[in-house]
Design a protein around this motif. Structure first.
Motif, PDB file in Angstrom:
ATOM      1  N   THR A   1      62.201 -13.322  29.162  1.00  0.00           N
ATOM      2  CA  THR A   1      61.156 -12.398  28.713  1.00  0.00           C
ATOM      3  C   THR A   1      61.637 -10.947  28.822  1.00  0.00           C
ATOM      4  O   THR A   1      61.449 -10.157  27.896  1.00  0.00           O
ATOM      5  CB  THR A   1      59.863 -12.596  29.528  1.00  0.00           C
ATOM      6  OG1 THR A   1      59.407 -13.937  29.330  1.00  0.00           O
ATOM      7  CG2 THR A   1      58.777 -11.624  29.104  1.00  0.00           C
ATOM      8  N   HIS A   2      62.252 -10.621  29.927  1.00  0.00           N
ATOM      9  CA  HIS A   2      62.769  -9.258  30.120  1.00  0.00           C
ATOM     10  C   HIS A   2      63.811  -8.929  29.049  1.00  0.00           C
ATOM     11  O   HIS A   2      63.781  -7.844  28.456  1.00  0.00           O
ATOM     12  CB  HIS A   2      63.371  -9.129  31.519  1.00  0.00           C
ATOM     13  CG  HIS A   2      63.850  -7.754  31.829  1.00  0.00           C
ATOM     14  ND1 HIS A   2      65.152  -7.367  31.657  1.00  0.00           N
ATOM     15  CD2 HIS A   2      63.183  -6.655  32.285  1.00  0.00           C
ATOM     16  CE1 HIS A   2      65.285  -6.105  31.993  1.00  0.00           C
ATOM     17  NE2 HIS A   2      64.102  -5.644  32.379  1.00  0.00           N
TER      18      HIS A   2
ATOM     19  N   VAL B   1      64.188 -10.312  26.051  1.00  0.00           N
ATOM     20  CA  VAL B   1      63.542 -10.238  24.727  1.00  0.00           C
ATOM     21  C   VAL B   1      62.841  -8.887  24.578  1.00  0.00           C
ATOM     22  O   VAL B   1      62.976  -8.215  23.552  1.00  0.00           O
ATOM     23  CB  VAL B   1      62.557 -11.410  24.522  1.00  0.00           C
ATOM     24  CG1 VAL B   1      61.675 -11.182  23.301  1.00  0.00           C
ATOM     25  CG2 VAL B   1      63.307 -12.736  24.393  1.00  0.00           C
ATOM     26  N   GLN B   2      62.096  -8.484  25.591  1.00  0.00           N
ATOM     27  CA  GLN B   2      61.366  -7.214  25.535  1.00  0.00           C
ATOM     28  C   GLN B   2      62.309  -6.017  25.382  1.00  0.00           C
ATOM     29  O   GLN B   2      61.943  -5.017  24.774  1.00  0.00           O
ATOM     30  CB  GLN B   2      60.507  -7.040  26.790  1.00  0.00           C
ATOM     31  CG  GLN B   2      59.315  -7.965  26.821  1.00  0.00           C
ATOM     32  CD  GLN B   2      58.590  -7.951  28.159  1.00  0.00           C
ATOM     33  OE1 GLN B   2      59.081  -7.428  29.159  1.00  0.00           O
ATOM     34  NE2 GLN B   2      57.399  -8.542  28.175  1.00  0.00           N
ATOM     35  N   ASN B   3      63.508  -6.138  25.916  1.00  0.00           N
ATOM     36  CA  ASN B   3      64.479  -5.043  25.837  1.00  0.00           C
ATOM     37  C   ASN B   3      65.452  -5.194  24.666  1.00  0.00           C
ATOM     38  O   ASN B   3      66.400  -4.421  24.550  1.00  0.00           O
ATOM     39  CB  ASN B   3      65.248  -4.926  27.154  1.00  0.00           C
ATOM     40  CG  ASN B   3      64.356  -4.406  28.254  1.00  0.00           C
ATOM     41  OD1 ASN B   3      63.858  -3.289  28.180  1.00  0.00           O
ATOM     42  ND2 ASN B   3      64.128  -5.219  29.264  1.00  0.00           N
TER      43      ASN B   3
ATOM     44  N   ASP C   1      61.332 -15.386  33.410  1.00  0.00           N
ATOM     45  CA  ASP C   1      61.309 -13.950  33.701  1.00  0.00           C
ATOM     46  C   ASP C   1      62.509 -13.252  33.081  1.00  0.00           C
ATOM     47  O   ASP C   1      62.373 -12.189  32.472  1.00  0.00           O
ATOM     48  CB  ASP C   1      61.292 -13.700  35.214  1.00  0.00           C
ATOM     49  CG  ASP C   1      59.956 -14.047  35.849  1.00  0.00           C
ATOM     50  OD1 ASP C   1      58.951 -14.174  35.115  1.00  0.00           O
ATOM     51  OD2 ASP C   1      59.926 -14.202  37.089  1.00  0.00           O
TER      52      ASP C   1
ATOM     53  N   TRP D   1      68.182 -10.108  24.082  1.00  0.00           N
ATOM     54  CA  TRP D   1      68.264 -11.572  24.139  1.00  0.00           C
ATOM     55  C   TRP D   1      69.033 -12.063  22.918  1.00  0.00           C
ATOM     56  O   TRP D   1      68.509 -12.118  21.819  1.00  0.00           O
ATOM     57  CB  TRP D   1      66.871 -12.209  24.173  1.00  0.00           C
ATOM     58  CG  TRP D   1      66.948 -13.697  24.294  1.00  0.00           C
ATOM     59  CD1 TRP D   1      66.603 -14.610  23.349  1.00  0.00           C
ATOM     60  CD2 TRP D   1      67.401 -14.452  25.417  1.00  0.00           C
ATOM     61  NE1 TRP D   1      66.821 -15.873  23.800  1.00  0.00           N
ATOM     62  CE2 TRP D   1      67.312 -15.802  25.078  1.00  0.00           C
ATOM     63  CE3 TRP D   1      67.888 -14.112  26.673  1.00  0.00           C
ATOM     64  CZ2 TRP D   1      67.678 -16.830  25.948  1.00  0.00           C
ATOM     65  CZ3 TRP D   1      68.253 -15.118  27.544  1.00  0.00           C
ATOM     66  CH2 TRP D   1      68.139 -16.461  27.174  1.00  0.00           C
TER      67      TRP D   1
END
Length: 121
Positions: free
Chosen positions: A53-54, A56-58, A50, A61
């Protein structure tokens, strides 16, 4: 078996640095956990997925690639279990990986240790 483990580790490490949770899940055992010994904190793979993923999406990362001083592999007799000890930062920090072979290599535990005087100098 050592070459297979090294290959699996390479894929797993690359998946971590690129934030690919699907590939991480293929190489992490269902019971996988990250242990931060110094902080007394344990993180499950699902919590990590979680967070990764958060991030990477923002677009945040960006894990730091540590400078590895040494890696030591210790296999059990039938080469189905392996502990990998990794020395970082001029041997001041240690990481231990625990891998098992079940129709392929899977990591069960990643432990961040603090170096003690009894460990490698």
């Amino acid at each position: 078996m050592e070459l297979q483990l090294e290959h699996s580790r390479d894929i797993w490490i690359n998946a971590f640095f690129t934030g690919n949770c699907e590939v991480l899940a293929q190489y992490e055992h269902d019971t996988f956990k990250v242990i931060y010994e110094q902080d007394g904190r344990v993180e499950s793979n699902y919590t990590r997925y979680d967070r990764i993923t958060h991030a990477v999406q923002n677009g945040v990362w960006k894990p730091r690639n540590p400078e590895i001083e040494f890696e030591e592999f210790e296999f059990n007799r039938d080469e189905t279990i392996c502990d990998v000890l990794i020395g970082l930062d001029q041997n001041l920090h240690l990481i231990q990986e625990h891998w098992i072979y079940e129709q392929g290599w899977k990591i069960t535990e990643l432990k961040f240790l603090k170096k003690t005087s009894k460990q490698r100098a």
